[in-house]
Each structure stands twice: as structure tokens, then as C-alpha cells.
Design a protein around this motif. Structure first.
Motif, mmCIF file in Angstrom:
data_model
loop_
_atom_site.group_PDB
_atom_site.id
_atom_site.type_symbol
_atom_site.label_atom_id
_atom_site.label_comp_id
_atom_site.label_asym_id
_atom_site.label_seq_id
_atom_site.Cartn_x
_atom_site.Cartn_y
_atom_site.Cartn_z
ATOM 1 N N ARG B 47 3.165 8.092 -10.375
ATOM 2 C CA ARG B 47 4.594 8.149 -10.109
ATOM 3 C C ARG B 47 5.397 7.732 -11.341
ATOM 4 O O ARG B 47 6.339 8.411 -11.737
ATOM 5 C CB ARG B 47 4.862 7.196 -8.936
ATOM 6 C CG ARG B 47 6.262 7.158 -8.432
ATOM 7 C CD ARG B 47 6.375 5.994 -7.448
ATOM 8 N NE ARG B 47 7.664 5.390 -7.617
ATOM 9 C CZ ARG B 47 8.597 5.384 -6.656
ATOM 10 N NH1 ARG B 47 8.331 5.885 -5.480
ATOM 11 N NH2 ARG B 47 9.765 4.873 -6.892
ATOM 12 N N THR B 48 4.984 6.648 -11.970
ATOM 13 C CA THR B 48 5.681 6.188 -13.176
ATOM 14 C C THR B 48 5.572 7.220 -14.287
ATOM 15 O O THR B 48 6.563 7.540 -14.957
ATOM 16 C CB THR B 48 5.072 4.858 -13.651
ATOM 17 O OG1 THR B 48 4.960 3.999 -12.511
ATOM 18 C CG2 THR B 48 5.921 4.203 -14.715
ATOM 19 N N ALA B 49 4.358 7.759 -14.468
ATOM 20 C CA ALA B 49 4.149 8.740 -15.536
ATOM 21 C C ALA B 49 5.014 9.973 -15.305
ATOM 22 O O ALA B 49 5.662 10.498 -16.227
ATOM 23 C CB ALA B 49 2.673 9.132 -15.596
ATOM 24 N N LEU B 50 5.061 10.428 -14.055
ATOM 25 C CA LEU B 50 5.799 11.650 -13.739
ATOM 26 C C LEU B 50 7.298 11.455 -13.938
ATOM 27 O O LEU B 50 7.968 12.285 -14.563
ATOM 28 C CB LEU B 50 5.521 12.053 -12.282
ATOM 29 C CG LEU B 50 6.088 13.404 -11.885
ATOM 30 C CD1 LEU B 50 5.347 14.530 -12.578
ATOM 31 C CD2 LEU B 50 6.032 13.599 -10.379
ATOM 32 N N LEU B 92 15.976 15.666 -8.277
ATOM 33 C CA LEU B 92 15.395 15.818 -6.946
ATOM 34 C C LEU B 92 14.206 14.883 -6.748
ATOM 35 O O LEU B 92 14.046 14.268 -5.687
ATOM 36 C CB LEU B 92 14.960 17.272 -6.719
ATOM 37 C CG LEU B 92 16.101 18.291 -6.664
ATOM 38 C CD1 LEU B 92 15.557 19.701 -6.499
ATOM 39 C CD2 LEU B 92 17.051 17.960 -5.523
ATOM 40 N N LEU B 93 13.377 14.759 -7.800
ATOM 41 C CA LEU B 93 12.207 13.878 -7.718
ATOM 42 C C LEU B 93 12.629 12.440 -7.421
ATOM 43 O O LEU B 93 12.101 11.790 -6.521
ATOM 44 C CB LEU B 93 11.469 13.903 -9.056
ATOM 45 C CG LEU B 93 10.178 14.703 -9.163
ATOM 46 C CD1 LEU B 93 9.558 14.485 -10.532
ATOM 47 C CD2 LEU B 93 9.199 14.347 -8.054
ATOM 48 N N ARG B 94 13.601 11.966 -8.196
ATOM 49 C CA ARG B 94 14.063 10.593 -8.009
ATOM 50 C C ARG B 94 14.615 10.389 -6.613
ATOM 51 O O ARG B 94 14.334 9.377 -5.955
ATOM 52 C CB ARG B 94 15.156 10.254 -9.032
ATOM 53 C CG ARG B 94 14.585 9.882 -10.363
ATOM 54 C CD ARG B 94 15.621 9.445 -11.359
ATOM 55 N NE ARG B 94 14.985 9.310 -12.660
ATOM 56 C CZ ARG B 94 14.226 8.282 -13.001
ATOM 57 N NH1 ARG B 94 14.050 7.278 -12.155
ATOM 58 N NH2 ARG B 94 13.647 8.245 -14.188
ATOM 59 N N ALA B 95 15.403 11.376 -6.139
ATOM 60 C CA ALA B 95 15.999 11.250 -4.812
ATOM 61 C C ALA B 95 14.922 11.208 -3.730
ATOM 62 O O ALA B 95 14.961 10.368 -2.822
ATOM 63 C CB ALA B 95 16.954 12.422 -4.562
ATOM 64 N N LEU B 96 13.941 12.096 -3.851
ATOM 65 C CA LEU B 96 12.888 12.156 -2.849
ATOM 66 C C LEU B 96 12.081 10.855 -2.827
ATOM 67 O O LEU B 96 11.819 10.278 -1.758
ATOM 68 C CB LEU B 96 11.964 13.346 -3.145
ATOM 69 C CG LEU B 96 10.733 13.464 -2.241
ATOM 70 C CD1 LEU B 96 11.154 13.750 -0.814
ATOM 71 C CD2 LEU B 96 9.789 14.547 -2.744
#
Lengths: 291, 205
Positions: B47-50, B92-96
Motif C-alpha cells: 500500500r505504501t509503495a503503491l 481515486l486510490l487515496r479515496a478508496l
């Protein structure tokens, strides 16, 4: 059937693109300022007139993108300036007279599969402008003259002019020019306003800016050749020239009718009158008997 | 308004292309961000890497990105779409992920206690609870995209940016106003629609 008749009729007129098969598709590009859009429209309409199908891929966001598009075969041609080709694309010091710079860009572009057609009469290089009255009062015709008067004068120029090698440092190096004051104006339009309203005595500009003719500013001659020529020419993929031998003549015919005064007027019709480049180009071709 | 009345077809085409670009980029970004987000939601390292690499992508200057993309994707729609997707995916990633992280552990425990499988828990409990946050992210992403899509003009992909950028170059105020006005209207329209949708969600009440 109707299509074949139409093609037959075109062939009978001896158009340079033999429409024996389908009309060739040519993609004409341009960068994103008025002069580029107008010249690209002139090229596009002349090629259409010569029987080609033309796709316009104009308004590209800079020299780097236009060059990449040419190399990738995404466009077949676009108008470029010899000084820009030498300095920005080939990254060579932009020095020399018109013939030398043209020879250098031709030599540098050929291995990339790109040709420079013979340049038009446009040389859209750097220019320093003054009001005619200022020129009279100080006896200014050349940049050497300006160097003598500069300690009493204020220069208005773009943000980058203070640092660019061909800006203030170049003026200092080649002409020993030191102005009384330097004022930064990011937008060209503001610089012209400053000149007209006496907030600046000298402004930097480009030789085909329409304001030069409209307001009657005096362009000072670069007598010691600080600046390279920026002749406008079509840069064309060699592949396209091989595929469509009729490609070059219409472009050269347009180039032969363009010079700085003509281009200033065409630029003015877009920027001041608000006409679209395609309208301006169509009118010009018609008046020149090219349409 | 002389220019506007004489160029309605150009303006209409620019608006349509603009809306198409935004819609396609949002859809593609959702297709990428949803599975990626679910994949890394329970793997903190990944998650951190992404999120880190997504942020780098987000901060790339668009013009530089275009110059790099033209040799690969050419000019026009495709590179413009890719550039916009790189803007939308990180949002979107952060929101999800924020939405999924906000699901109370007690709720997850209860779902587990009821004997829901991993998949059932995700689709029946966690995703519905994360939906308001995701929709919020979608709103942010869509408004960002509507304004970011103006740079598509740089690579001949059309859109309202063509009017704005040529208007700026030509000092053509009417062109700038029409282009910028339509961008604003489009952004408000999309934001309003998604906002209405968000308010009607049972989970948000």
C-alpha cells in the motif's frame, strides 16, 4: 461511380497528386502560436488544392512535441525556424548567417529522415524596437547606435531576457550595451503598451509581431550579428516527399510569397481582427492566385 | 460575441471532445484504481509503495509527460487519455483506501462473527461503507480532470483547452471566456451530479 468521375476530373486538370488511387493523406502540424497556425493553414489549404487529403494536427505545445511527432511519423510536416532547429532541436550554438544556419540544420536533420525545404522570406528573429521619435532623437538605426544611447534608456523585456545568453548578456558581450534601467514584462502585449506610453524606450520583440507595422515602431538592425537568422521553412519527412512527389511545390510557392511585412499583416488579422487562421489563410491564397 | 456565433461548430466539437476525454479517463481510472486498491488494502507494505509511486506519477509535469509519450503513443486522444488517467488514479486510490480504512473494526469483527467469507465481507460490508469516501474522491478527480483536460490541446487532442490556449496566445478575450466558461460549467455539472448521487446514498445518512 460518382467518386470515380470526380477523380477523373481531377486527373484531367493535371493535379500534382495523381489521384490514380486514393488521394494521399498528409498530416500538417504546427506549434501553438498565431503565426504557426496561419502558416500551417496556408500549407494545408494549398495541399488540399493540389489534391491531397489533409489532416490538421496543429496547436502542438512546443518545439519538443512537434519534433517528436515528426520523428514518430505522427505528422508529415510543420513550419519551423532555422535558428530554432539549430539551437533547440540540434542543440548547436545558433550562430552564423542565413546560408550557414540553413546548411547546418539540413545536415543535422537529414540523418533523422527529415528535410528542410527552401525557406520562405520570413525571418522571425529577435528584434529591439523603439518609437520613431526616439530613433530620431538619438540617431538610432542599428544596435551599435543603440549601445551609445543605452545608458540614458529603459529596456522592457520578457522574464527570460535578463539571463538568456542571447538576451542582456549577449547585448553586453557583443555591443557593450548597458541600459539605464531594465523592466520585466512577461506578456508581449504589455511591453508594447509600455513602449507606447513612454514607460520604456526600448522593448524586445519578434520580427513578425503585427504591432510593429500597426504602431509603426522602428526595428534596430543587428549589425554585429548577435542573433542567428530564424528563417521560416517547412520541415518535411523524407518519406512523405518520396511518397508524394507533388508535396514540395505548393509549399515553396507559399514560402515565396511570404515575408516579414506580409506575415505581420496576417498575424494582425488573427490577433487584432479576431479572424480564424483558416479564414485568413483562405483569403491570402485567393488574393495571391493560389486558390 | 461575433467569434462565438461564427464558430459554434468548433466550440461544440471542443466541448464534446473535452467531455469524452474526461469520461473515458474517469472510467479507465476507476477500472485501474478499484482492483489495485482492494489488492493492497490489507497489505501495508504494498500500500505504501503503491501510494508513493502514484504520487510521483501525479506530480510529473504534463508537458514533459507528453514529450515522452508522443514517440510511444503518438498524438491525439491516446496520450491525452493516459496523461489524464495518471492524474485521476492517485486521487481515486487515496479515496478508496481512506474509505476502507474508515470502516470501524467492530463492524468488520461483527461481519466475521456472522460467518461472512472474506469476499462477502468486502462486497457487503466494507465497500458499501467506503462508498461515500470513494464518491467524494470521484468528485475531486472529475473536477481535476475537467480542468486538467485543457492540456490535451498541447498534443492536438482537441477539447476546450484549444480555445483557451489559442485565446491566450492571440489575446482573444472572447475565446478565453468561452473556453474557460464551458470548462467551469462542465465541472459544476459533473460535480453537482455526483454530489446528488452521494447525498442519496443510504450509507452516507
Amino acid at each position: 461511380m460518382r467518386r470515380r468521375l470526380l477523380l477523373g476530373a481531377l486527373a484531367a486538370h493535371g493535379l500534382p497528386f495523381s489521384p490514380a488511387r486514393a488521394a494521399p493523406l498528409l498530416r500538417v502540424g504546427s506549434k501553438n502560436f498565431t503565426e504557426q497556425l496561419v502558416v500551417a493553414e496556408l500549407f494545408a489549404q494549398a495541399l488540399e488544392r493540389a489534391g491531397a487529403t489533409v489532416q490538421r494536427r496543429v496547436n502542438l505545445g512546443g518545439t519538443a512535441i512537434a519534433q517528436q511527432a515528426l520523428l514518430a511519423g505522427e505528422i508529415d510536416l510543420y513550419p519551423e525556424y532555422t535558428g530554432t532547429g539549430l539551437g533547440v532541436v540540434l542543440r548547436q550554438p545558433p550562430q552564423g548567417d542565413a546560408a550557414e544556419v540553413l546548411a547546418k540544420v539540413r545536415a543535422g536533420y537529414a540523418p533523422l529522415g527529415l528535410d528542410w525545404l527552401d525557406p520562405s522570406g520570413i525571418d522571425n528573429g529577435n528584434a529591439l524596437l523603439v518609437l520613431p521619435e526616439t530613433a530620431r532623437r538619438h540617431g538610432l538605426a542599428t544596435l551599435s547606435d543603440l549601445a551609445r544611447a543605452a545608458p540614458q534608456l529603459t529596456l522592457a523585456a520578457g522574464n527570460e531576457f535578463a539571463d538568456r545568453a542571447d538576451g542582456l548578456p549577449g547585448l553586453r558581450r557583443v555591443y557593450g550595451m548597458e541600459f539605464r534601467r531594465f523592466r520585466q514584462f512577461a506578456a508581449l502585449g504589455l511591453r508594447y503598451a509600455a513602449l507606447n506610453h513612454g514607460q520604456a524606450d526600448v522593448v524586445n520583440a519578434y520580427a513578425t509581431d503585427w504591432q510593429i507595422a500597426t504602431y509603426g515602431f522602428t526595428t534596430l538592425r543587428d549589425d554585429r550579428r548577435l542573433w542567428p537568422p530564424y528563417q521560416l521553412a517547412a520541415v518535411v519527412r523524407q518519406q512523405a516527399l518520396r511518397d508524394f512527389p507533388g508535396l514540395a511545390p505548393p509549399l515553396l510557392a507559399i514560402g515565396a510569397r511570404l515575408d516579414n511585412a506580409v506575415m505581420q499583416e496576417l498575424n494582425r488579422q488573427v490577433d487584432q481582427d479576431g479572424d480564424e487562421p483558416r479564414e485568413v489563410a483562405a483569403r491570402f491564397l485567393k488574393r495571391q492566385g493560389l486558390a | 460575441m461575433r467569434w462565438t456565433s461564427r464558430n459554434l461548430d468548433t466550440i461544440g466539437a471542443a466541448l464534446l471532445t473535452h467531455a469524452e476525454l474526461v469520461a473515458a479517463a474517469l472510467a479507465l481510472a476507476l477500472l485501474i484504481a478499484l482492483p489495485l486498491g482492494l489488492l493492497v488494502a490489507r497489505r501495508p507494505g504494498l500500500r505504501t509503495a503503491l501510494l508513493g509511486s502514484a504520487s510521483i506519477l501525479y506530480s510529473l509535469p504534463t508537458l514533459a509527460l507528453f514529450a515522452l509519450l508522443v514517440p510511444v503513443l503518438g498524438l491525439g486522444f491516446a496520450p491525452a487519455l493516459l496523461a489524464l488517467v495518471t492524474y485521476a488514479v492517485p486521487v481515486l486510490l487515496r479515496a478508496l483506501l481512506a474509505g476502507l480504512a474508515s470502516v470501524p473494526p467492530a463492524v468488520v469483527d461483527a461481519a466475521e462473527g456472522m460467518g461472512l467469507t472474506h469476499r462477502q465481507r468486502l462486497f457487503r460490508v466494507e465497500l458499501p461503507l467506503a462508498l461515500p469516501a470513494l464518491l467524494g474522491g470521484l468528485r475531486v478527480a472529475s473536477v481535476t480532470l475537467v480542468s486538467a483536460a485543457t492540456v490535451a490541446a498541447y498534443i492536438s487532442a482537441g477539447g476546450l483547452g484549444t480555445l483557451i490556449l489559442s485565446g491566450l496566445d492571440q489575446g482573444h478575450t472572447e475565446k478565453i471566456l468561452v473556453g474557460a466558461g464551458l470548462v467551469t460549467l462542465l465541472a459544476l455539472l459533473i460535480d453537482g451530479t455526483l454530489g446528488a448521487l452521494q447525498r442519496r446514498l443510504p450509507a452516507s445518512g
